[in-house]
Design a protein around this motif. Structure first.
Motif, PDB file in Angstrom:
ATOM      1  N   LEU A  95       0.826  -1.200   0.000  1.00 35.32           N
ATOM      2  CA  LEU A  95       0.000   0.000   0.000  1.00 35.32           C
ATOM      3  C   LEU A  95       0.863   1.254   0.000  1.00 35.32           C
ATOM      4  N   ALA A  96       0.710   2.060  -1.035  1.00 30.82           N
ATOM      5  CA  ALA A  96       1.435   3.321  -1.162  1.00 30.82           C
ATOM      6  C   ALA A  96       0.698   4.194  -2.157  1.00 30.82           C
ATOM      7  N   GLY A  97       1.029   5.483  -2.158  1.00 29.26           N
ATOM      8  CA  GLY A  97       0.416   6.397  -3.108  1.00 29.26           C
ATOM      9  C   GLY A  97      -0.809   7.077  -2.532  1.00 29.26           C
ATOM     10  N   VAL A  98      -1.755   7.411  -3.397  1.00 20.98           N
ATOM     11  CA  VAL A  98      -2.941   8.170  -3.006  1.00 20.98           C
ATOM     12  C   VAL A  98      -4.104   7.206  -2.759  1.00 20.98           C
ATOM     13  N   LEU A 139       5.842  -0.480  10.431  1.00 21.77           N
ATOM     14  CA  LEU A 139       4.495  -0.235   9.938  1.00 21.77           C
ATOM     15  C   LEU A 139       4.504   0.699   8.739  1.00 21.77           C
ATOM     16  N   ASP A 140       3.489   0.550   7.883  1.00 16.54           N
ATOM     17  CA  ASP A 140       3.235   1.536   6.835  1.00 16.54           C
ATOM     18  C   ASP A 140       2.375   2.632   7.446  1.00 16.54           C
ATOM     19  N   PHE A 141       2.832   3.865   7.363  1.00 16.40           N
ATOM     20  CA  PHE A 141       2.071   4.996   7.891  1.00 16.40           C
ATOM     21  C   PHE A 141       1.423   5.751   6.742  1.00 16.40           C
ATOM     22  N   LEU A 142       0.152   6.090   6.940  1.00 18.90           N
ATOM     23  CA  LEU A 142      -0.610   6.859   5.973  1.00 18.90           C
ATOM     24  C   LEU A 142      -0.992   8.175   6.629  1.00 18.90           C
ATOM     25  N   VAL A 143      -0.702   9.280   5.971  1.00 19.45           N
ATOM     26  CA  VAL A 143      -1.062  10.570   6.537  1.00 19.45           C
ATOM     27  C   VAL A 143      -2.480  10.913   6.102  1.00 19.45           C
ATOM     28  N   GLY A 144      -3.316  11.343   7.064  1.00 22.58           N
ATOM     29  CA  GLY A 144      -4.728  11.525   6.786  1.00 22.58           C
ATOM     30  C   GLY A 144      -5.216  12.955   6.829  1.00 22.58           C
ATOM     31  N   SER A 145      -4.324  13.911   6.640  1.00 16.08           N
ATOM     32  CA  SER A 145      -4.736  15.318   6.617  1.00 16.08           C
ATOM     33  C   SER A 145      -4.201  15.983   5.365  1.00 16.08           C
ATOM     34  N   ASP A 146      -5.096  16.645   4.618  1.00 16.50           N
ATOM     35  CA  ASP A 146      -4.666  17.326   3.394  1.00 16.50           C
ATOM     36  C   ASP A 146      -3.684  18.450   3.664  1.00 16.50           C
ATOM     37  N   SER A 147      -3.659  18.959   4.885  1.00 17.45           N
ATOM     38  CA  SER A 147      -2.732  20.038   5.204  1.00 17.45           C
ATOM     39  C   SER A 147      -1.310  19.546   5.432  1.00 17.45           C
ATOM     40  N   LEU A 148      -1.139  18.227   5.523  1.00 20.04           N
ATOM     41  CA  LEU A 148       0.176  17.667   5.893  1.00 20.04           C
ATOM     42  C   LEU A 148       0.658  16.612   4.903  1.00 20.04           C
ATOM     43  N   LEU A 201       8.264  12.584   6.215  1.00 23.02           N
ATOM     44  CA  LEU A 201       8.472  11.777   7.425  1.00 23.02           C
ATOM     45  C   LEU A 201       8.496  10.288   7.118  1.00 23.02           C
ATOM     46  N   SER A 202       8.322   9.922   5.845  1.00 25.05           N
ATOM     47  CA  SER A 202       8.357   8.542   5.344  1.00 25.05           C
ATOM     48  C   SER A 202       7.012   7.851   5.377  1.00 25.05           C
ATOM     49  N   CYS A 203       5.899   8.597   5.446  1.00 27.07           N
ATOM     50  CA  CYS A 203       4.594   7.982   5.231  1.00 27.07           C
ATOM     51  C   CYS A 203       4.550   7.441   3.799  1.00 27.07           C
ATOM     52  N   THR A 204       3.931   6.293   3.628  1.00 31.07           N
ATOM     53  CA  THR A 204       3.887   5.679   2.300  1.00 31.07           C
ATOM     54  C   THR A 204       2.666   6.084   1.493  1.00 31.07           C
ATOM     55  N   GLY A 205       1.624   6.560   2.169  1.00 29.77           N
ATOM     56  CA  GLY A 205       0.398   6.864   1.454  1.00 29.77           C
ATOM     57  C   GLY A 205      -0.284   8.120   1.949  1.00 29.77           C
ATOM     58  N   LEU A 206      -1.164   8.646   1.093  1.00 34.02           N
ATOM     59  CA  LEU A 206      -1.897   9.879   1.369  1.00 34.02           C
ATOM     60  C   LEU A 206      -3.394   9.583   1.328  1.00 34.02           C
TER      61      LEU A 206
END
Length: 301
Positions: free
Chosen positions: A12-15, A188-197, A204-209
């Protein structure tokens, strides 16, 4: 199945847009519209979809409606589907997760239980039960502003040791917390869940948006992700600024109303309807203001 196998099998990576649940004019779930929106974001470059997140209005659906949404989205797209299965109780969450896995979801997203306060041991017991119940990757969903429950960094580290826990979607908007969580559980794979970040998360090495803006303009967020991957930091930051402009426009009016209104303004070939009560759609003034904003950004035909 081991944690490593889970992560590798999903990659899991990308948008990953948190797709919407469409409603018809009577307020019933519109499965055709729900499926069409998932297809729309995939055509726009999304690498996976996340039905039944906050934008999917999961908390306002019946259990049967939730099951039907997962079924229609998994049938509609050929990218990984990570289905939201969270509920206040472990029993209900496990049941949702078992169903999602049985109908072809590639992973499940488990929001921290809400309403009742949750201590560290309760969180670990909850996620362990879900991970043991299904043979698909489990993603923790951390959004304390909505659930009232915040995961400690010690708990995140212990969650990472549970077979089947593959990643964590963070919507806390707390950059220091996210930084430390990634450090505590780098497996772990980290996904960032805020459009502002989005750019911050990638740095920070999150794999997905997991981007609400991507529900309306998937290509914009995909371009941002691609710019980061190829090392074009200036372009990624420029696109982050553009995402922020869209985000501000979408936040006009009642909570969550902007995404569905913007989709109607974009004149897509499907209708996602309004929001389920008690959520409210935009009034005429907010609708007109959103249209002006999006035209000013040159984002409407």
């Amino acid at each position: 199945m081991s944690q490593t196998d889970s992560v590798d099998s999903l990659d899991l990576a990308g948008v990953v847009p948190p797709t919407v649940t469409a409603f018809d004019e009577t307020g019933d779930v519109d499965l055709d519209g729900t499926a069409a929106h998932a297809q729309f974001v995939v055509e726009g470059g999304a690498s996976a979809v996340f039905p039944l997140g906050t934008n999917g209005e999961f908390a306002l659906l019946t259990g049967e409606e939730r099951r039907r949404v997962v079924e229609c989205v998994t049938d509609a797209v050929d990218v990984p589907v990570i289905a939201g299965v969270g509920a206040p109780s472990t029993r209900a969450t496990v049941a949702h997760a078992d169903h999602a896995a049985s109908v072809g979801a590639d992973g499940v997203v488990v929001v921290t239980p809400y309403y009742y306060p949750l201590d560290d041991e309760g969180a670990l017991t909850h996620y362990r039960a879900v991970a043991e119940a299904v043979d698909v990757p489990v993603y923790v969903y951390h959004i304390p502003s909505r659930t009232g429950n915040r995961l400690s960094l010690e708990t995140v580290e212990q969650l990472a040791a549970i077979d089947g826990i593959a990643g964590l979607k963070d919507s806390s908007k707390d950059v220091p917390w996210l930084t430390q969580a990634i450090d505590a559980a780098p497996e772990l794979d980290f996904l960032v869940g805020s459009d502002s970040l989005l750019v911050v998360g990638l740095e920070l090495s999150c794999t997905g948006l997991v981007s609400a803006v991507a529900n309306v303009y998937p290509e914009l967020v995909v371009d941002l992700y691609d710019a980061h991957v190829r090392g074009d930091d200036a372009e990624a930051k420029r696109l982050q600024s553009r995402v922020l402009d869209v985000r501000s426009a979408l936040k006009r009016g009642p909570y969550l109303a902007g995404v569905k209104t913007a989709l109607s303004l974009r004149d897509v070939a499907f209708d996602v309807g309004g929001l389920r009560e008690p959520l409210r759609t935009m009034n005429d003034d907010d609708h007109a203001a959103l249209e002006r904003d999006l035209r000013a950004l040159d984002l409407l035909d």
